[in-house]
Design a protein around this motif. Structure first.
Motif, PDB file in Angstrom:
ATOM      1  N   GLU A 335       7.174  -9.636 -11.732  1.00  0.00           N
ATOM      2  CA  GLU A 335       6.665 -10.602 -10.759  1.00  0.00           C
ATOM      3  C   GLU A 335       5.174 -10.319 -10.544  1.00  0.00           C
ATOM      4  O   GLU A 335       4.741  -9.171 -10.665  1.00  0.00           O
ATOM      5  CB  GLU A 335       7.425 -10.491  -9.438  1.00  0.00           C
ATOM      6  N   PRO A 336       4.404 -11.357 -10.222  1.00  0.00           N
ATOM      7  CA  PRO A 336       2.978 -11.109  -9.959  1.00  0.00           C
ATOM      8  C   PRO A 336       2.817 -10.212  -8.738  1.00  0.00           C
ATOM      9  O   PRO A 336       3.405 -10.485  -7.685  1.00  0.00           O
ATOM     10  CB  PRO A 336       2.413 -12.516  -9.698  1.00  0.00           C
ATOM     11  N   TRP A 338      -0.045  -7.309  -6.709  1.00  0.00           N
ATOM     12  CA  TRP A 338      -1.412  -6.781  -6.673  1.00  0.00           C
ATOM     13  C   TRP A 338      -1.528  -5.507  -7.489  1.00  0.00           C
ATOM     14  O   TRP A 338      -2.543  -5.233  -8.106  1.00  0.00           O
ATOM     15  CB  TRP A 338      -1.847  -6.524  -5.225  1.00  0.00           C
ATOM     16  N   ARG A 429      10.597  -4.606  -5.755  1.00  0.00           N
ATOM     17  CA  ARG A 429      11.788  -5.317  -5.275  1.00  0.00           C
ATOM     18  C   ARG A 429      12.936  -5.254  -6.262  1.00  0.00           C
ATOM     19  O   ARG A 429      14.103  -5.249  -5.891  1.00  0.00           O
ATOM     20  CB  ARG A 429      11.440  -6.792  -5.040  1.00  0.00           C
ATOM     21  N   VAL A 459       8.514  -2.795   2.360  1.00  0.00           N
ATOM     22  CA  VAL A 459       7.100  -3.167   2.511  1.00  0.00           C
ATOM     23  C   VAL A 459       6.626  -2.637   3.858  1.00  0.00           C
ATOM     24  O   VAL A 459       6.441  -3.377   4.823  1.00  0.00           O
ATOM     25  CB  VAL A 459       6.907  -4.696   2.404  1.00  0.00           C
TER      26      VAL A 459
ATOM     27  N   LYS B  44       6.809  -9.251   5.659  1.00  0.00           N
ATOM     28  CA  LYS B  44       6.774  -8.201   4.639  1.00  0.00           C
ATOM     29  C   LYS B  44       6.908  -8.779   3.255  1.00  0.00           C
ATOM     30  O   LYS B  44       7.978  -8.748   2.648  1.00  0.00           O
ATOM     31  CB  LYS B  44       7.868  -7.190   4.929  1.00  0.00           C
ATOM     32  N   HIS B  45       5.825  -9.327   2.785  1.00  0.00           N
ATOM     33  CA  HIS B  45       5.805  -9.894   1.442  1.00  0.00           C
ATOM     34  C   HIS B  45       4.580  -9.392   0.704  1.00  0.00           C
ATOM     35  O   HIS B  45       3.624  -8.897   1.306  1.00  0.00           O
ATOM     36  CB  HIS B  45       5.797 -11.421   1.491  1.00  0.00           C
ATOM     37  N   GLU B  46       4.624  -9.568  -0.611  1.00  0.00           N
ATOM     38  CA  GLU B  46       3.533  -9.097  -1.442  1.00  0.00           C
ATOM     39  C   GLU B  46       2.267  -9.925  -1.218  1.00  0.00           C
ATOM     40  O   GLU B  46       1.172  -9.386  -1.096  1.00  0.00           O
ATOM     41  CB  GLU B  46       3.956  -9.180  -2.921  1.00  0.00           C
ATOM     42  N   PHE B  47       2.447 -11.232  -1.126  1.00  0.00           N
ATOM     43  CA  PHE B  47       1.281 -12.119  -1.087  1.00  0.00           C
ATOM     44  C   PHE B  47       1.217 -12.856   0.244  1.00  0.00           C
ATOM     45  O   PHE B  47       2.222 -13.365   0.742  1.00  0.00           O
ATOM     46  CB  PHE B  47       1.364 -13.132  -2.234  1.00  0.00           C
ATOM     47  N   VAL B 101       6.000 -15.257  -7.437  1.00  0.00           N
ATOM     48  CA  VAL B 101       5.215 -14.523  -6.444  1.00  0.00           C
ATOM     49  C   VAL B 101       6.034 -14.391  -5.163  1.00  0.00           C
ATOM     50  O   VAL B 101       6.581 -15.374  -4.661  1.00  0.00           O
ATOM     51  CB  VAL B 101       3.891 -15.253  -6.137  1.00  0.00           C
ATOM     52  N   ASP B 102       6.105 -13.170  -4.690  1.00  0.00           N
ATOM     53  CA  ASP B 102       6.798 -12.915  -3.432  1.00  0.00           C
ATOM     54  C   ASP B 102       5.816 -13.220  -2.305  1.00  0.00           C
ATOM     55  O   ASP B 102       5.121 -12.334  -1.794  1.00  0.00           O
ATOM     56  CB  ASP B 102       7.255 -11.451  -3.385  1.00  0.00           C
ATOM     57  N   TYR B 120      -5.887  -8.058   1.999  1.00  0.00           N
ATOM     58  CA  TYR B 120      -5.552  -9.381   1.449  1.00  0.00           C
ATOM     59  C   TYR B 120      -6.516  -9.703   0.298  1.00  0.00           C
ATOM     60  O   TYR B 120      -7.575 -10.300   0.526  1.00  0.00           O
ATOM     61  CB  TYR B 120      -5.652 -10.447   2.551  1.00  0.00           C
TER      62      TYR B 120
END
Lengths: 752, 277
Positions: A335-336, A338, A429, A459, B44-47, B101-102, B120
Motif C-alpha cells: 500500500e502507498p 510515507w 497493517r 498508529v 489513525k491513518h497513514e494519510f 492508500v489508508d 503531514y
C-alpha cells in the motif's frame, strides 16, 4: 650436585628407563618389601604395652616407617637396579647445527647481535665438544636451509625465518644419514606457517631430538608492536568500515599514542590510544570511510614513540577490495505509505544501492520504480529463481503472506537460505502477525516468533532505544562511539507507528527496542539464516525522523542506507573466490579457493574453473583450479607467487562451455616485512619444538652440557646400555642415614 | 464625515455579501453529502489530506473560515479555505475508494506556525495568489519541502495572480535555485496510478453559469512544477484551473463529468507521486 649424588646427569634419568638386572621377578621384590614391613610391624606392635598412649603409638609408627624404608632399600639393591639408556655411538653419528640467519638475528640486545652471540657461543667450546664425539654439519636457516662450511658464512640477511620448512628440509636431506640430533640456534621469530607436530613429523618419526637454543631478550624494554589487523577482504564503495587493530607494548604503560589509517598517504582515520600495562594485548576498533571503488592498500600505524627499540613494527598494511558493483534490492510494498517514499529517497542517495520497488497502488495495479527495463517485474513478483536471485536484498512491507503463492514463498526461502540474500520485513497493517506471517510457511525465516494475535499494528507514537548490541552495530551506527550512539538514538523523534513483533528467537540479535503503551518491544531484530540473513523492523514510521529532525540531519538516510547495505553486502554472485591470506609473507605460497554455483545457486561440482593471474612485471598465468572431491562446488589452487608485488586473480567458471560466473580476488606478496615483527625471543615456540621432538630448550650459557645430552639419543646409530645404580652416593647416604635417623629419634623420645 | 460614510457603506456591502454567500451565493451546500468519521479511531491513518492555512497578503491573519465564501471573491479574506471542507472530503472519498492508500476520511488543516506540518508530508493550498509568509513561516515551508514534503497549489488564475503567487513563493524557494518548469505528458507525476495524456483545463463551478473554462486572463491551463536537486517534484502548480471546485461539485449534475474526472485523476496521481518520490 645432582650428578655427584646420583652418579649420572639429570638427562640420563630423564631419558633412561629403570630396570632391575637381577633375574628375580619384580613382583617378588614388592612382595618381599611388604613381608618385611609387615614383620617389622608385628614385632613393634607386640612390644607396645596394652593401652599405650596415642603419642606412644605414633612414635612407634615412625620407627616402623624408618625400619621399613631401610629394609626396602636393601631389598631393592639386591635386585640390582639400573638405568637403561640409548647412547649414540661415538663418531658414527651426525649432529646438525641450524643457525638462524634471518635479519632478526641482527638485532642487538646486550651490545652484540644475536647472530654474534650465537657464533661466540658455538666457538666457545660447544662445537669442539660435540665434534669430539660426532660429525658436525652446519646449516644456515632462513626461509629454508643451506649447508655452510663455517660460521663465517653467516650474514643475518635472510628476509624471513621458516623454522618448520627448514626442519622439514633437513629431515629430507639427511633421510639416509645417521642423524643423531639437531641443534637449532634461533630467536624463534618464525614467520612461516607455524610449527606443529605435523611439521615436525619427519624428525619425530626418526626419534631425532631437536635441541633449541634461544637468543634475544624474551621481552623488549621499550617497544610498541602492531600484532594484527582484522579487516574484511571486501567492502562496498562509500562504506564505513570497522577494523580491529591488535597491539602490545613494553615500557610505555600509561602513555598515549595515535592510531591512524592511511590510503596512499591520505589519512582516513586517526584516533588517540591509551597504552595499557606492559605485554597486555590491546585491541582497538577504528572506523573509516573506504571511499570510491578500487583495491586499496591501507596502512594501519601506531605513532613511533621516543626511544622505541624497533621502529619497523609499528605499521601493517592490508588490502581491501572496494567493490563498485551496485547492489539491487527488491522492495515489495502492499500500500502507498510515507515510509516507502522516504526509504526510496534514502536509497537514491546511495549510489551503491539500486532499490527496485513494486507498489500496489490500487487493487489491481502495481507501480514499479527504478526498473532497468520495461520487462523487469512486469509480471509481478518473480516466480523463477534466476529472476529473484538477480537481487541481493528483499524488503517486504505491508503485504499479506498470502499475497505470495506457495511457490513464491519457497522461492523467498531459497533466496535467503541458498542464494545468501537478505530479507527485511517491515511493520504495517498487513505485515507480520496482522499479515498472517506467523502462520505462513516462512515463519521460521523470521528472527522473531510473531504473536498469535491480530491488531498488533498501532498508529500510535513509540520511542526507540538501542540495545548494547545495536550500539555497536554497523546497521544502527549513527556515531562511531557506542555510548554516544545510544544517546543519539534516544534523541530521535518518536515513531509514527509500531507493531508487536513478538519474541526474538534464540540466536537473533535485538538491535533496538521500542517503548509504547507502557511496554518495551523489539523494534529491529536480525538473524543469520542459511547463507543469508533476515531482519524485522516493527514499524513503518521511521520517516518521521526525516521530517522532524533539522534539515540536513543525516540520521534517517544513514540508518536506512546502512540497513539496506547490511542486507546485500554479503550476498555474492554465483562464483565466489577467496584467498587464504591476502598478504603472503616471503614464501609466496598462495592458496586460492572458489565456490561455484549455477543461476539457481545450486553448487556445481562439474565446472571448469580457471584462475587468470596477473602479477608484477607483466606476469600472467592461466591456472586450472581443482575440485575438492568431498566438497561439491569447491575448487582449490595452490600456487607459488614468484616475486614480491600485487597479484590480481580473476576466477572464471564455466560448465559445458556456458559461463557460470566470475569473481576477482587480490593478494600481495610481501618480502622481508614479517621479519620486523615478533622480534622478541619466542621461547615458547622453541620449547615446544624441543618438547615435541624429545629435545631440550637451552640458554646459551648452559650449552657446556650439550654434548652429554646429545649423547643420549635413540636416533641415528645408537646402542642401549645399562647403568647400575647401586653404587650411587645417594644410596650409601641413605643406608647410613636411615639407621642414624632412627637412633636419633629413639634418643629424642627416650625409647632406645 | 465622507470617510465615515464610505466605511459604513463598505461595511454594509461586506456584511450583505457574507449573508448572501451564507445563504447560497453562486452555489453552496450546508451539509457535506459525504459521511465522515471524526472519531479518534479514524484519526489513525497513514494519510491525511492537509490543507495549508496561510496568511493572506492583504490581511493580518488567516482570514475567515471555509464555507463562507464561494465562487469569486475571497481574495482578501480566508483565501486558504476556498471549497473547504467539501472539496477535501469528496476527494478523500475518491482516494479511499480508488486506491490502497489508508486515508483518513476527513481533512486536516495545517499551518506554518508550528512543526506539526512535518507530520503531514503532503499539503494542499488554494488561491495562492494571496499568500504571504513571515520569515519564520517561509523558512519552515522551505525546510518542509527540502526534507521531503510535497506542496500542491491550485485555484489561481491569470497573469496578476501568477505574479502575486510568485511573490510569496520566492520567499520560500528562491528563483535561481528552484526554477519553475512546465510538466509534460511524459512526466512521471501523470503516470503513477492513472496515465493522464490529454490534459484539459478544469474550470471552477462558475463554468456552470458562464460556460467559460477560464477565469480572468488565465485562458491556458499551466501544469507546472518546482523540482529538488534530484529532479523530484516538490511543488506541483495548477495554474489557471480549479481542481478543488471540480471535486467539490463532482456530485452536481450540472457540472461536467469530464472536468471532475480529470480533477480526480490529477489529484490522485499527485498524491501518489508525493507518496512515492
Amino acid at each position: 650436585m645432582f650428578q655427584w649424588l646420583f652418579k649420572f646427569p639429570r638427562a640420563v634419568f630423564a631419558r633412561g628407563e629403570l630396570v632391575f638386572l637381577s633375574s628375580w621377578p619384580t613382583w617378588a621384590l614388592l612382595l618381599a618389601c611388604l613381608v618385611g614391613a609387615a614383620a617389622l610391624a608385628a614385632v613393634i606392635i607386640r612390644q607396645l604395652p596394652p593401652g599405650a598412649a596415642r603419642a606412644h603409638r605414633a612414635r612407634a609408627a615412625v620407627i616402623w616407617l624408618l625400619q621399613s624404608a631401610l629394609v626396602s632399600l636393601l631389598l631393592v639393591l639386591l635386585w640390582q637396579p639400573a638405568l637403561s639408556v640409548s647412547q649414540l655411538k661415538s663418531q658414527q653419528n651426525i649432529v646438525a647445527f641450524l643457525i638462524d640467519d634471518s635479519r632478526s638475528m641482527r638485532l642487538e640486545d646486550e651490545g652484540a647481535s644475536r647472530e654474534a652471540e650465537a657464533v661466540a657461543t658455538l666457538q666457545g667450546g660447544v662445537l669442539d665438544a660435540v665434534a669430539r664425539r660426532f660429525q658436525v654439519r652446519l646449516y644456515r636457516l632462513d626461509q629454508g636451509i643451506a649447508r655452510i662450511d663455517g660460521l663465517k658464512e653467516l650474514r643475518a640477511e635472510g628476509a624471513a625465518t621458516h623454522l618448520s620448512a627448514g626442519l622439514r628440509e633437513l629431515a629430507a636431506e639427511t633421510a639416509g644419514l645417521p642423524l643423531g640430533a639437531v641443534v637449532l640456534l634461533s630467536d624463534g621469530s618464525d614467520n612461516g606457517t607455524g610449527v606443529d607436530a605435523e611439521a615436525l613429523a619427519p624428525l619425530r618419526e626418526r626419534h631425532i631430538p631437536v635441541h633449541t637454543v634461544g637468543f634475544g631478550r624474551e621481552r623488549a624494554r621499550q617497544d610498541v608492536e602492531l600484532d594484527d589487523v582484522e579487516l574484511g577482504a571486501r567492502a562496498l564503495a562509500d562504506a564505513r568500515v570497522a577494523a580491529v587493530v591488535r597491539f602490545h607494548q613494553y615500557g610505555y604503560a600509561g602513555r598515549q599514542t595515535r592510531l591512524s589509517v592511511r590510503d596512499a598517504g591520505k589519512v582516513l582515520a586517526s584516533m588517540p590510544v591509551s597504552l595499557e600495562a606492559d605485554g597486555t594485548e590491546q585491541s582497538q576498533r577504528v572506523l573509516f570511510d573506504v571511499g570510491a571503488a578500487g583495491v586499496k592498500s591501507l596502512q594501519f600505524a601506531l605513532d613511533l614513540l621516543p626511544g622505541e627499540e624497533n621502529g619497523s613494527n609499528n605499521a601493517l598494511s592490508r588490502l581491501l577490495d572496494v567493490d563498485a558493483d551496485q547492489r539491487s534490492v527488491l522492495y515489495v510494498e502492499g500500500e502507498p505509505r510515507w515510509e516507502y517514499k522516504f526509504i526510496r529517497r534514502a536509497a537514491d542517495d546511495d549510489r551503491m544501492l539500486r532499490l527496485v520497488s513494486m507498489l500496489r497502488t490500487s487493487e489491481n495495479k502495481i507501480y514499479r520504480q527504478n526498473v532497468r527495463d520495461p520487462g523487469e517485474l512486469a509480471q509481478g513478483f518473480p516466480t523463477r529463481a534466476p529472476e529473484l536471485f538477480a537481487y541481493q536484498g528483499l524488503v517486504i512491507g505491508s503485504v499479506e503472506a498470502s499475497y505470495f503463492t506457495p511457490a513464491q514463498q519457497q522461492l523467498i526461502r531459497q533466496f535467503v537460505d541458498r542464494r545468501g540474500g537478505g530479507l527485511l520485513l517491515l511493520g504495517g497493517r498487513y505485515a507480520l502477525a496482522d499479515g498472517g506471517w506467523g502462520a505462513a510457511g516462512l515463519a521460521d525465516l523470521l528472527p522473531t516468533i510473531l504473536p498469535d494475535a491480530h491488531d498488533t499494528f498501532h498508529v500510535d507514537p513509540a520511542t526507540v532505544e538501542l540495545t548494547e548490541v545495536g550500539a555497536d552495530s554497523p546497521i544502527t551506527r549513527l556515531t562511531d562511539d557506542a555510548a554516544s550512539n545510544i544517546q543519539r538514538w534516544k534523541k530521535l523523534p518518536y515513531l509514527m507507528d509500531y507493531q508487536d513483533a513478538g519474541v526474538p528467537k534464540a540466536g537473533a540479535s535485538v538491535l533496538a527496542n521500542l517503548n509504547a503503551d507502557g511496554r518495551q518491544m523489539p523494534l529491529l531484530v536480525t538473524e543469520p539464516y542459511g547463507r543469508g540473513r533476515t531482519a524485522v523492523l516493527a514499524t513503518s514510521g521511521t520517516w518521521r525522523w526525516q521530517m522532524s529532525l533539522p534539515l540536513g540531519d543525516p540520521s534517517f538516510d544513514t540508518y536506512w542506507q546502512q540497513l539496506l547495505r547490511w542486507l546485500v553486502t554479503d550476498a555474492h554472485g554465483p562464483v565466489v573466490a577467496s584467498v587464504e591470506r591476502p598478504e603472503i609473507h616471503d614464501d609466496g605460497h598462495a592458496l586460492l579457493a572458489a565456490e561455484v554455483r549455477d543461476a539457481d545457486y545450486e553448487l556445481v561440482a562439474d565446472a571448469a574453473v580457471e584462475a587468470h593471474v596477473l602479477g608484477p612485471n607483466g606476469l600472467a598465468a592461466r591456472l586450472p583450479m581443482q575440485p575438492v572431491w568431498d566438497a561439491p562446488g569447491q575448487y582449490l589452487l595452490e600456487w607459488q607467487a614468484p616475486q614480491a608485488g600485487d597479484y590480481l586473480t580473476e576466477v572464471v567458471a564455466t560448465r559445458r562451455g556456458q559461463p557460470l560466473g566470475r569473481d576477482v580476488v587480490y593478494f600481495r606478496r610481501l618480502d622481508g616485512v614479517a621479519e620486523n615483527f615478533h622480534t622478541e625471543q619466542n621461547r615458547a615456540l622453541l620449547e615446544r619444538i624441543a618438547t615435541l621432538t624429545g629435545g631440550r630448550y637451552w640458554r646459551p650459557r648452559e650449552l657446556s652440557r650439550l654434548a652429554d645430552e646429545i649423547d643420549l639419543s635413540s636416533a641415528g646409530i645408537s646402542a642401549r646400555e645399562s647403568r647400575e645404580l647401586w653404587d650411587m652416593p645417594a644410596v650409601l647416604l641413605l643406608l647410613l642415614g636411615l639407621p642414624m635417623l632412627e637412633w636419633l629419634v629413639r634418643r629424642l623420645w627416650g625409647v632406645v | 464625515m465622507k470617510r465615515r460614510r464610505a466605511i459604513t457603506v463598505i461595511g454594509l456591502l461586506a456584511l450583505s455579501t457574507a449573508v448572501w454567500a451564507q445563504f447560497g451565493g453562486l452555489r453552496s451546500f450546508s451539509t457535506p453529502p459525504i459521511t465522515t468519521d471524526v472519531s479518534p479511531t479514524d484519526a489513525k491513518h497513514e494519510f491525511a489530506w492537509s490543507r495549508l492555512r496561510y496568511n493572506a497578503a492583504y490581511g493580518s491573519d488567516y482570514g475567515g473560515y471555509g464555507g463562507y465564501f464561494y465562487g469569486y471573491g475571497g481574495r482578501f479574506s480566508g483565501a486558504w479555505s476556498r471549497d473547504y471542507p467539501k472539496a477535501d472530503i469528496v476527494f478523500l472519498a475518491a482516494l479511499r475508494r480508488l486506491t490502497r492508500v489508508d486515508a483518513r476520511s476527513y481533512q486536516q488543516v495545517v499551518d506554518l506556525d508550528s512543526d506539526d506540518i512535518f507530520n503531514y508530508p503532503f499539503v494542499y493550498a488554494v488561491q495562492v495568489e494571496s499568500w504571504t509568509f513571515t520569515e519564520a513561516q517561509a523558512k519552515r515551508l522551505r525546510e518542509y519541502l527540502l526534507k521531503g514534503g510535497f506542496l500542491m497549489v491550485d485555484d489561481f488564475h491569470g497573469t496578476v495572480d501568477w505574479e502575486h503567487f510568485l511573490t510569496g513563493l520566492r520567499m520560500v524557494l528562491p528563483a535561481e535555485s528552484y526554477p519553475i518548469t512546465d510538466l509534460s505528458d511524459d512526466d512521471e507525476i501523470f503516470h503513477v496510478l492513472y496515465d493522464i495524456g490529454h490534459r484539459i483545463q478544469v474550470p471552477g463551478e462558475q463554468y456552470v453559469v458562464t460556460g467559460r473554462t477560464y477565469e480572468k486572463d488565465g485562458y491556458v491551463p499551466k501544469w507546472r512544477a518546482i523540482r529538488d536537486d534530484k529532479g523530484r517534484v516538490i511543488v506541483a502548480i495548477c495554474h489557471n484551473m480549479h481542481l478543488g471546485d471540480a471535486w467539490e461539485w463532482a456530485d452536481d449534475s450540472e457540472y461536467p463529468e469530464e472536468f471532475a474526472s480529470m480533477a480526480f485523476r490529477v489529484g490522485i496521481d499527485y498524491v501518489m507521486y508525493s507518496m512515492t518520490h
